[in-house]
Design a protein around this motif. Structure first.
Motif, PDB file in Angstrom:
ATOM      1  N   UNK A  90       0.806  -1.268  -0.302  1.00 38.69           N
ATOM      2  CA  UNK A  90      -0.005  -0.143  -0.016  1.00 38.69           C
ATOM      3  C   UNK A  90       1.299   0.967   0.060  1.00 38.69           C
ATOM      4  N   UNK A  91       1.954   1.738   0.617  1.00 32.14           N
ATOM      5  CA  UNK A  91       2.966   2.054   1.168  1.00 32.14           C
ATOM      6  C   UNK A  91       3.473   2.675  -0.521  1.00 32.14           C
ATOM      7  N   UNK A  92       3.762   1.707  -1.512  1.00 31.54           N
ATOM      8  CA  UNK A  92       4.358   2.023  -2.254  1.00 31.54           C
ATOM      9  C   UNK A  92       3.335   2.164  -3.558  1.00 31.54           C
ATOM     10  N   UNK A  93       1.858   1.858  -3.846  1.00 32.95           N
ATOM     11  CA  UNK A  93       0.802   2.371  -3.958  1.00 32.95           C
ATOM     12  C   UNK A  93       0.539   3.907  -3.858  1.00 32.95           C
ATOM     13  N   UNK A  94       1.093   4.435  -2.923  1.00 32.37           N
ATOM     14  CA  UNK A  94       0.464   5.584  -2.862  1.00 32.37           C
ATOM     15  C   UNK A  94       1.493   6.408  -3.636  1.00 32.37           C
ATOM     16  N   UNK A  95       2.443   5.505  -3.672  1.00 31.52           N
ATOM     17  CA  UNK A  95       3.907   6.580  -4.008  1.00 31.52           C
ATOM     18  C   UNK A  95       3.880   6.705  -5.014  1.00 31.52           C
ATOM     19  N   UNK A  96       3.503   5.426  -6.266  1.00 32.85           N
ATOM     20  CA  UNK A  96       2.807   5.789  -7.265  1.00 32.85           C
ATOM     21  C   UNK A  96       2.392   6.831  -8.432  1.00 32.85           C
ATOM     22  N   UNK A  97       1.087   7.411  -6.854  1.00 33.46           N
ATOM     23  CA  UNK A  97       0.120   8.091  -7.149  1.00 33.46           C
ATOM     24  C   UNK A  97      -0.828   8.025  -8.304  1.00 33.46           C
ATOM     25  N   UNK A  98      -1.144   6.760  -8.122  1.00 35.43           N
ATOM     26  CA  UNK A  98      -1.748   5.998  -9.667  1.00 35.43           C
ATOM     27  C   UNK A  98      -3.264   5.087  -8.905  1.00 35.43           C
ATOM     28  N   UNK A  99      -3.988   4.881  -9.344  1.00 31.85           N
ATOM     29  CA  UNK A  99      -4.983   4.206  -8.701  1.00 31.85           C
ATOM     30  C   UNK A  99      -4.577   2.441  -8.778  1.00 31.85           C
ATOM     31  N   UNK A 100      -5.595   1.703  -8.221  1.00 39.18           N
ATOM     32  CA  UNK A 100      -4.529   0.358  -8.326  1.00 39.18           C
ATOM     33  C   UNK A 100      -5.798   0.218  -9.585  1.00 39.18           C
ATOM     34  N   UNK A 101      -6.592   0.594 -10.040  1.00 37.38           N
ATOM     35  CA  UNK A 101      -7.208   0.079 -11.862  1.00 37.38           C
ATOM     36  C   UNK A 101      -5.623   0.394 -12.359  1.00 37.38           C
ATOM     37  N   UNK A 102      -5.683   2.095 -12.484  1.00 41.81           N
ATOM     38  CA  UNK A 102      -4.415   2.193 -13.309  1.00 41.81           C
ATOM     39  C   UNK A 102      -2.549   1.351 -13.364  1.00 41.81           C
ATOM     40  N   UNK A 103      -2.630   0.992 -12.049  1.00 42.65           N
ATOM     41  CA  UNK A 103      -1.168  -0.141 -11.073  1.00 42.65           C
ATOM     42  C   UNK A 103      -1.784  -1.342 -12.759  1.00 42.65           C
ATOM     43  N   UNK A 104      -2.880  -1.938 -12.512  1.00 45.38           N
ATOM     44  CA  UNK A 104      -3.322  -3.201 -13.050  1.00 45.38           C
ATOM     45  C   UNK A 104      -3.465  -2.974 -14.399  1.00 45.38           C
ATOM     46  N   UNK A 105      -3.194  -1.989 -15.192  1.00 48.36           N
ATOM     47  CA  UNK A 105      -3.642  -1.937 -16.257  1.00 48.36           C
ATOM     48  C   UNK A 105      -1.831  -1.575 -16.557  1.00 48.36           C
ATOM     49  N   UNK A 106      -1.164  -1.046 -15.922  1.00 53.02           N
ATOM     50  CA  UNK A 106      -0.244  -0.901 -15.986  1.00 53.02           C
ATOM     51  C   UNK A 106       0.319  -2.235 -16.462  1.00 53.02           C
ATOM     52  N   UNK A 107       0.328  -3.386 -15.568  1.00 49.14           N
ATOM     53  CA  UNK A 107       0.628  -4.284 -14.985  1.00 49.14           C
ATOM     54  C   UNK A 107       0.595  -5.543 -16.133  1.00 49.14           C
ATOM     55  N   UNK A 108      -1.089  -5.408 -17.029  1.00 53.45           N
ATOM     56  CA  UNK A 108      -1.517  -5.748 -18.318  1.00 53.45           C
ATOM     57  C   UNK A 108      -0.399  -5.586 -18.705  1.00 53.45           C
ATOM     58  N   UNK A 109      -0.156  -3.958 -19.148  1.00 51.23           N
ATOM     59  CA  UNK A 109       0.723  -4.075 -20.524  1.00 51.23           C
ATOM     60  C   UNK A 109       1.763  -4.338 -20.585  1.00 51.23           C
ATOM     61  N   UNK A 110       3.085  -4.290 -19.619  1.00 52.79           N
ATOM     62  CA  UNK A 110       4.165  -4.254 -19.034  1.00 52.79           C
ATOM     63  C   UNK A 110       4.573  -6.288 -19.196  1.00 52.79           C
ATOM     64  N   UNK A 111       3.590  -7.234 -18.623  1.00 49.15           N
ATOM     65  CA  UNK A 111       2.991  -7.964 -18.929  1.00 49.15           C
ATOM     66  C   UNK A 111       3.446  -8.460 -20.597  1.00 49.15           C
ATOM     67  N   UNK A 112       2.600  -8.087 -21.179  1.00 44.39           N
ATOM     68  CA  UNK A 112       2.250  -7.925 -22.724  1.00 44.39           C
ATOM     69  C   UNK A 112       3.896  -7.765 -23.451  1.00 44.39           C
ATOM     70  N   UNK A 113       4.062  -6.870 -23.187  1.00 43.52           N
ATOM     71  CA  UNK A 113       6.138  -6.080 -22.886  1.00 43.52           C
ATOM     72  C   UNK A 113       6.556  -6.772 -22.901  1.00 43.52           C
ATOM     73  N   UNK A 114       7.165  -7.643 -21.930  1.00 41.40           N
ATOM     74  CA  UNK A 114       7.619  -8.748 -21.448  1.00 41.40           C
ATOM     75  C   UNK A 114       7.947 -10.300 -22.483  1.00 41.40           C
ATOM     76  N   UNK A 115       6.248 -10.084 -22.337  1.00 42.60           N
ATOM     77  CA  UNK A 115       6.238 -11.800 -23.341  1.00 42.60           C
ATOM     78  C   UNK A 115       6.682 -11.393 -24.767  1.00 42.60           C
ATOM     79  N   UNK A 116       5.851 -10.436 -25.835  1.00 44.46           N
ATOM     80  CA  UNK A 116       6.903 -10.035 -26.842  1.00 44.46           C
ATOM     81  C   UNK A 116       8.534  -9.930 -26.916  1.00 44.46           C
ATOM     82  N   UNK A 117       8.859  -9.276 -26.573  1.00 45.50           N
ATOM     83  CA  UNK A 117      10.579  -9.049 -26.554  1.00 45.50           C
ATOM     84  C   UNK A 117      11.168 -10.811 -25.461  1.00 45.50           C
TER      85      UNK A 117
END
Length: 156
Positions: free
Chosen positions: A125-152
């Protein structure tokens, strides 16, 4: 087929060489910024970020072979072994050779490692608060990074 950023019209090759257009640099900068935030958040736990990742795997999955931890964290044994040794010296994990296969070493939490989990509960929760993002935004980002990692991974 979706065009790649390097084949899309309108962005000259010279522009693609700008540092601000390098996705890898954006990820590098974000990773370094995360490092600072995690350093603060983990200070009271006595863990480094890589040690925290190992503890997360063990808290989530229980005893694991060293090889499985390395695969999950994308760390080679040369990086993982000293890390595990420090966690063992700190009394948080125990490494044991398998009786069935001496080459295999299993890592499990000690009582101290189990107890540390309670103290670590506020960290995400401390890390999440530090991002300045909502949980939903972080989940979208994680999904995009997962796609990126898979493609790479596929590109190698």
């Amino acid at each position: 087929m979706t065009p790649s950023p390097t084949t899309e019209p309108g962005l000259p090759d010279a522009e693609l060489l700008r540092l601000d257009h390098q996705v890898c640099f954006s990820l590098h900068a974000a990773s370094r910024a995360f490092g600072g935030v995690y350093r603060d958040a983990l200070k009271d736990l006595g863990l480094t970020y890589p040690q925290y990742l190992v503890m997360l795997v063990l808290w989530e999955s229980g005893p694991q072979p060293v090889k499985a931890i390395g695969e999950r964290l994308r760390l080679d044994s040369g990086t993982l072994s000293p890390l595990l040794k420090r966690l063992e010296t700190a009394g948080l994990v125990r490494r044991e050779r398998s009786a069935a296969d001496e080459r295999s070493v299993t890592v499990q939490l000690t009582e101290g490692g189990v107890e540390l989990r309670e103290r670590a509960l506020p960290v995400p929760r401390r890390i999440l608060a530090s991002t300045g993002m909502t949980v939903e935004e972080v989940l979208v980002l994680q999904g995009l990074l997962g796609r990126l990692t898979g493609a790479l991974d596929e590109a190698q």
